[in-house]
Design an enzyme around this catalytic site. Sequence first.
Site, PDB file in Angstrom:
ATOM      1  N   VAL A   1      50.014   8.243  46.774  1.00 52.43           N
ATOM      2  CA  VAL A   1      50.854   7.782  45.669  1.00 52.43           C
ATOM      3  C   VAL A   1      52.286   8.267  45.895  1.00 52.43           C
ATOM      4  CG1 VAL A   1      51.162   7.698  43.166  1.00 52.43           C
ATOM      5  CG2 VAL A   1      48.884   8.042  44.104  1.00 52.43           C
TER       6      VAL A   1
ATOM      7  N   LYS B   1      48.106   2.497  42.730  1.00 53.09           N
ATOM      8  CA  LYS B   1      48.680   3.833  42.533  1.00 53.09           C
ATOM      9  C   LYS B   1      48.579   4.243  41.061  1.00 53.09           C
ATOM     10  CE  LYS B   1      51.857   3.237  46.392  1.00 53.09           C
ATOM     11  NZ  LYS B   1      53.163   2.685  46.752  1.00 53.09           N
TER      12      LYS B   1
ATOM     13  N   ILE C   1      56.715  12.157  47.560  1.00 49.39           N
ATOM     14  CA  ILE C   1      56.915  12.814  46.253  1.00 49.39           C
ATOM     15  C   ILE C   1      55.622  13.549  45.874  1.00 49.39           C
ATOM     16  CG2 ILE C   1      57.445  12.456  43.810  1.00 49.39           C
ATOM     17  CD1 ILE C   1      58.748   9.797  44.573  1.00 49.39           C
TER      18      ILE C   1
END
Length: 435
Positions: free
Chosen positions: A134, A207, A138
Amino acid sequence: MSSKSIGVGLLGLGVVGSGVVQILRDRAQVLERHYDFQLDVRRIAVRNVGKSRSIDIPAGMLTDDASSVVQDPDVQIVVEVIGGLEPARTLSLAALEAGKDVVTANKALIAEHGGELFRTAHENNAGLAFEASVCGGIPIVRSLTQGLSANGIDSLYGILNGTTNYILTRMSDEGGTYEEILQTAQELGFAEADPTMDVDGTDAAQKLSILCRLAFGTDVPYSQILTEGIDKITSLDIGYARELGYAIKLLGIARDAGAHIEARVHPTLVSTDTLLANIKDEFNAVEVVGDTAGPQVYYGRGAGSLPTASAIVSDLIEQADRRSSGRQQLSRSLVDVRTGTPTPKDRIRTSYYCRFTVQDCPGVLAEIAHIFSEYTISIATVIQQGRSEVEGGTVPLIMTTHEAGEADMQRAVDLIGELPTVKETPQVLRIESFT
Ligand SMILES: NC(=O)c1ccc[n+]([C@@H]2O[C@H](COP(=O)([O-])OP(=O)(O)OC[C@H]3O[C@@H](n4cnc5c(N)ncnc54)[C@H](OP(=O)(O)O)[C@@H]3O)[C@@H](O)[C@H]2O)c1
């Protein structure tokens, strides 16, 4: 400090796999200084052993027999970066059943088979890590499972797909058509040769489904998430949205609505004052609202070799750390989830942007306003273009509404679309205001 060697087997040496090998090589000394183990890549499975590679691999390390990597007794952690559902699922299950940890970047695999994989990991006291699945680099998975573990999550929303954000940014900044910009994005490597799953919203829905499991402890199948892509967005809409003070972004939105999880992916008008409106190009951003920490924003590169490999290597370090200290491998919170159905589409409430292509004649605005009022939809703003240059020609009529029910909006727009003075299928987009 003397280091214990932990064997890593890679399944795949493409964009992400090569990045993993590079980071492990470049940072080997730093890792050795900080941890009492070292990560040694022992075997790598690829489809074509003879293919030329961007990275030097020692002779004999490559194989086209992925099962042999999983079964290798010198491999304790398997990194799955093949992609797709099979053989990724079978190989990952085999590794977990053998008590090996699996690190994957594969959102389709986790979204589709997460339940089975987490259960198998838990039963075999193995680890299953998926940070890279995902938003690439990040650390949103770790933030939800660890950094925000003292919070109940009220909502999260964000730009989860870099390809569509790149296309929408270029359309907005340069004014090209969707088709032209998509072609440029493919030439520059920001969009895949087959970009269907990106542009139709499926990638973002997968996601979002994974994020719902983490944020709300609920398995919301991605196939049940309301999903709309960006292929119908025109430069005209982007221009009118800007005039009204909005940017158009493909957002994934999820809220804990009690009995249901409200989960949806669609092009959305967001105020140009917000952070999300200003996330450009292939970047991703997720805003999470926790009940104790309040709102938090996570921003960075959602894809690419090194950003994605960065997430994989951090998962590898975590798995190796747990393995070397003998701690329990998988959090029960990933296994004990409820099965959830998303809020039915009819029950969504939001504001709307509508663009009608109408015949340039008196009374059209009154007809449309009358239908809206029949469904108690209140109009917030109207932009009426100047006269058509051709007598009896068409002009765009732009309206935004205050908050209304999706079912009422749909019925009203269907009726408006049937008016003889309305010449094209109306364009309707949702507007979200985030606090
Ligand atoms: N690319 C990104 O920016 C990004 C970002 C986030 C997540 N991901 C995810 O990361 C995963 C990998 O993506 P990628 O971009 O690295 O893909 P990729 O460049 O296409 O690489 C796939 C690799 O898997 C190998 N492979 C394919 N089928 C195989 C098989 N049956 N047995 C053994 N090896 C096989 C290929 O071998 P050959 O080299 O011989 O063809 C190649 O090395 C996907 O799940 C993707 O969704 C990618």
